[in-house]
Design a protein around this motif. Structure first.
Motif, PDB file in Angstrom:
ATOM      1  N   MET A 148       5.414 -29.024 -16.157  1.00 30.01           N
ATOM      2  CA  MET A 148       6.962 -28.796 -16.876  1.00 30.01           C
ATOM      3  C   MET A 148       8.202 -28.323 -17.704  1.00 30.01           C
ATOM      4  N   ILE A 149       8.871 -27.761 -17.505  1.00 26.93           N
ATOM      5  CA  ILE A 149       9.728 -27.474 -17.695  1.00 26.93           C
ATOM      6  C   ILE A 149      11.437 -27.969 -18.463  1.00 26.93           C
ATOM      7  N   LYS A 150      11.335 -27.559 -19.705  1.00 28.49           N
ATOM      8  CA  LYS A 150      11.947 -27.893 -20.684  1.00 28.49           C
ATOM      9  C   LYS A 150      13.336 -27.855 -21.071  1.00 28.49           C
ATOM     10  N   ARG A 151      13.964 -28.806 -21.174  1.00 26.47           N
ATOM     11  CA  ARG A 151      15.560 -28.334 -20.998  1.00 26.47           C
ATOM     12  C   ARG A 151      15.951 -28.021 -21.159  1.00 26.47           C
ATOM     13  N   ALA A 152      16.476 -27.009 -22.573  1.00 29.06           N
ATOM     14  CA  ALA A 152      16.652 -26.211 -22.863  1.00 29.06           C
ATOM     15  C   ALA A 152      16.130 -24.786 -21.310  1.00 29.06           C
ATOM     16  N   ASP A 153      15.736 -24.635 -21.499  1.00 29.44           N
ATOM     17  CA  ASP A 153      15.077 -23.676 -20.173  1.00 29.44           C
ATOM     18  C   ASP A 153      16.023 -24.016 -18.916  1.00 29.44           C
ATOM     19  N   MET A 154      16.012 -24.921 -18.648  1.00 27.83           N
ATOM     20  CA  MET A 154      16.352 -25.578 -17.292  1.00 27.83           C
ATOM     21  C   MET A 154      18.092 -25.359 -18.153  1.00 27.83           C
ATOM     22  N   ASP A 155      18.751 -26.201 -18.622  1.00 27.91           N
ATOM     23  CA  ASP A 155      20.605 -25.302 -19.481  1.00 27.91           C
ATOM     24  C   ASP A 155      20.451 -24.102 -19.189  1.00 27.91           C
TER      25      ASP A 155
ATOM     26  N   GLU B 210       0.276  -1.476   0.028  1.00 31.42           N
ATOM     27  CA  GLU B 210      -0.041   0.435   0.250  1.00 31.42           C
ATOM     28  C   GLU B 210       0.579   1.188  -0.324  1.00 31.42           C
ATOM     29  N   ARG B 211       1.335   1.630  -1.266  1.00 35.82           N
ATOM     30  CA  ARG B 211       1.927   2.356  -1.590  1.00 35.82           C
ATOM     31  C   ARG B 211       1.491   3.873  -2.857  1.00 35.82           C
ATOM     32  N   THR B 212       2.147   4.305  -2.798  1.00 33.86           N
ATOM     33  CA  THR B 212       2.387   5.184  -3.787  1.00 33.86           C
ATOM     34  C   THR B 212       2.188   4.357  -5.660  1.00 33.86           C
ATOM     35  N   GLU B 213       2.318   5.444  -6.189  1.00 35.97           N
ATOM     36  CA  GLU B 213       1.380   3.802  -7.701  1.00 35.97           C
ATOM     37  C   GLU B 213       2.999   3.889  -8.413  1.00 35.97           C
ATOM     38  N   SER B 214       4.121   5.171  -8.064  1.00 41.71           N
ATOM     39  CA  SER B 214       5.354   4.846  -8.846  1.00 41.71           C
ATOM     40  C   SER B 214       6.127   4.093  -7.478  1.00 41.71           C
ATOM     41  N   ASP B 215       5.678   3.265  -6.885  1.00 40.84           N
ATOM     42  CA  ASP B 215       6.439   2.963  -6.289  1.00 40.84           C
ATOM     43  C   ASP B 215       6.167   1.002  -6.637  1.00 40.84           C
ATOM     44  N   CYS B 216       4.422   0.967  -6.920  1.00 39.70           N
ATOM     45  CA  CYS B 216       4.454  -0.473  -7.469  1.00 39.70           C
ATOM     46  C   CYS B 216       5.508  -0.017  -8.472  1.00 39.70           C
ATOM     47  N   ASP B 217       5.210   0.744  -9.985  1.00 42.00           N
ATOM     48  CA  ASP B 217       6.041   0.765 -10.920  1.00 42.00           C
ATOM     49  C   ASP B 217       6.956   0.270 -10.360  1.00 42.00           C
ATOM     50  N   ASN B 218       8.154   1.009  -9.676  1.00 44.35           N
ATOM     51  CA  ASN B 218       9.641   0.154  -9.109  1.00 44.35           C
ATOM     52  C   ASN B 218       9.552  -1.066  -9.105  1.00 44.35           C
ATOM     53  N   PHE B 219       8.721  -1.412  -7.934  1.00 42.63           N
ATOM     54  CA  PHE B 219       8.571  -3.286  -7.632  1.00 42.63           C
ATOM     55  C   PHE B 219       7.927  -4.186  -8.782  1.00 42.63           C
ATOM     56  N   GLU B 220       7.862  -3.805  -9.943  1.00 38.78           N
ATOM     57  CA  GLU B 220       6.619  -4.645 -10.834  1.00 38.78           C
ATOM     58  C   GLU B 220       8.241  -4.886 -12.097  1.00 38.78           C
ATOM     59  N   VAL B 221       8.170  -5.739 -12.256  1.00 37.25           N
ATOM     60  CA  VAL B 221       9.139  -6.413 -13.480  1.00 37.25           C
ATOM     61  C   VAL B 221       8.218  -6.526 -15.259  1.00 37.25           C
ATOM     62  N   SER B 222       9.363  -5.735 -15.915  1.00 39.12           N
ATOM     63  CA  SER B 222       8.390  -5.322 -16.979  1.00 39.12           C
ATOM     64  C   SER B 222       8.691  -6.745 -17.392  1.00 39.12           C
ATOM     65  N   VAL B 223       8.426  -7.536 -18.006  1.00 38.07           N
ATOM     66  CA  VAL B 223       8.577  -8.636 -19.092  1.00 38.07           C
ATOM     67  C   VAL B 223       7.586  -9.293 -20.070  1.00 38.07           C
ATOM     68  N   ASN B 224       7.863  -9.731 -20.950  1.00 40.30           N
ATOM     69  CA  ASN B 224       7.257  -9.699 -21.742  1.00 40.30           C
ATOM     70  C   ASN B 224       5.480 -11.277 -21.655  1.00 40.30           C
ATOM     71  N   LYS B 225       4.294  -9.746 -21.078  1.00 33.03           N
ATOM     72  CA  LYS B 225       3.508  -9.998 -21.662  1.00 33.03           C
ATOM     73  C   LYS B 225       2.480 -10.934 -22.443  1.00 33.03           C
ATOM     74  N   GLU B 226       3.342 -11.623 -23.686  1.00 32.01           N
ATOM     75  CA  GLU B 226       2.224 -12.460 -24.695  1.00 32.01           C
ATOM     76  C   GLU B 226       2.945 -14.236 -23.973  1.00 32.01           C
ATOM     77  N   ILE B 227       4.211 -14.193 -23.381  1.00 29.58           N
ATOM     78  CA  ILE B 227       4.372 -15.297 -22.679  1.00 29.58           C
ATOM     79  C   ILE B 227       4.470 -15.412 -21.720  1.00 29.58           C
ATOM     80  N   PRO B 228       3.147 -16.528 -20.887  1.00 33.36           N
ATOM     81  CA  PRO B 228       2.695 -17.001 -19.790  1.00 33.36           C
ATOM     82  C   PRO B 228       3.948 -16.662 -18.972  1.00 33.36           C
ATOM     83  N   ALA B 229       3.705 -16.101 -17.478  1.00 31.31           N
ATOM     84  CA  ALA B 229       4.492 -16.679 -16.302  1.00 31.31           C
ATOM     85  C   ALA B 229       4.826 -17.704 -15.947  1.00 31.31           C
ATOM     86  N   ASP B 230       5.945 -18.391 -15.382  1.00 34.88           N
ATOM     87  CA  ASP B 230       5.949 -19.367 -14.901  1.00 34.88           C
ATOM     88  C   ASP B 230       7.189 -19.230 -13.384  1.00 34.88           C
ATOM     89  N   MET B 231       7.819 -20.348 -13.460  1.00 34.65           N
ATOM     90  CA  MET B 231       8.134 -20.457 -12.480  1.00 34.65           C
ATOM     91  C   MET B 231       9.771 -19.875 -13.517  1.00 34.65           C
TER      92      MET B 231
END
Length: 206
Positions: free
Chosen positions: A189-196, A136-157
């Motif tokens: 299931m994690i792809k072998r290439a991703d794990m390597d 529960e902080r300001t919007e700018s603080d929330c932006d600092n905590f959130e990481v920019s990732v590719n929204k087209e790719i599902p977030a996973d482990m």
């Protein structure tokens, strides 16, 4: 020549002496704050930089009992980690929500001997699983905590682990030991290439 050599040595050692003095002053300041904090659960140990990566879910309004239980267990595990660390240890938290456009958030490294650091971690933990920002902080603080990732790719482990490894690899100051803990309940299931790729990055961060 002897005088010149002595002057050269003085010029070289003076910055080092100042740096050592600044470091000692910082350590003393942390020790003073830490004296008012609870004694760590872990015995005295080499100072470490710890990144904890965990999978969380934004709880629906109905809040099922299983989801609530999972959230309580995650918070209890993270609170135990916080209570175990020493005053000179540093902690960074990374959370991710599985699925497409799932938000990924991370904290900076917090020095555990600082009261303000522990307060910010407590606030972060208290809001885990809430809709929107995890604190529960300001919007700018929330932006600092959130990481920019590719929204087209599902977030996973793998997404969470890579963000955690980024924290370790991009440190400008370091404790002697660096470590990463993963907390999740997924059977994905994690792809072998991703794990390597992850293992290769982990070796670089060691």
């Amino acid at each position: 020549l002897a005088v010149d050599a002595m002057q050269d040595r003085r010029e070289v050692t003076t910055p080092s002496a100042k740096s050592s003095s600044d470091h000692s002053s910082l350590q003393s300041s942390v020790d003073q704050e830490a004296s008012a904090l609870p004694v760590p659960l872990l015995p005295r140990h080499t100072s470490l930089d710890l990144v904890v990566v965990c999978s969380v879910s934004t709880l629906p309004s109905s809040r099922s009992s299983s989801a609530m239980l999972k959230l309580r267990l995650i918070k209890a595990a993270l609170e135990h980690v916080v209570a175990s660390l020493g005053s000179h240890d540093r902690l960074s938290l990374v959370t991710y929500e599985k699925g497409r456009a799932g938000p990924v958030r991370k904290t900076p490294f917090f020095t555990m001997g600082r009261v303000t650091s522990r307060n910010r971690i407590a606030t972060f933990l208290a809001a885990l699983g809430a809709t929107g920002c995890v604190h529960e902080r300001t919007e700018s603080d929330c932006d600092n905590f959130e990481v920019s990732v590719n929204k087209e790719i599902p977030a996973d482990m793998i997404t969470g682990i890579n963000v955690g490894l980024d924290k370790l690899l991009q440190r400008k100051t370091k404790n002697p030991v660096g470590a990463l803990i993963l907390i999740h309940d997924s059977n994905e299931m994690i792809k072998r290439a991703d794990m390597d790729h992850v293992l290769a990055r982990a070796e670089s961060a060691a």
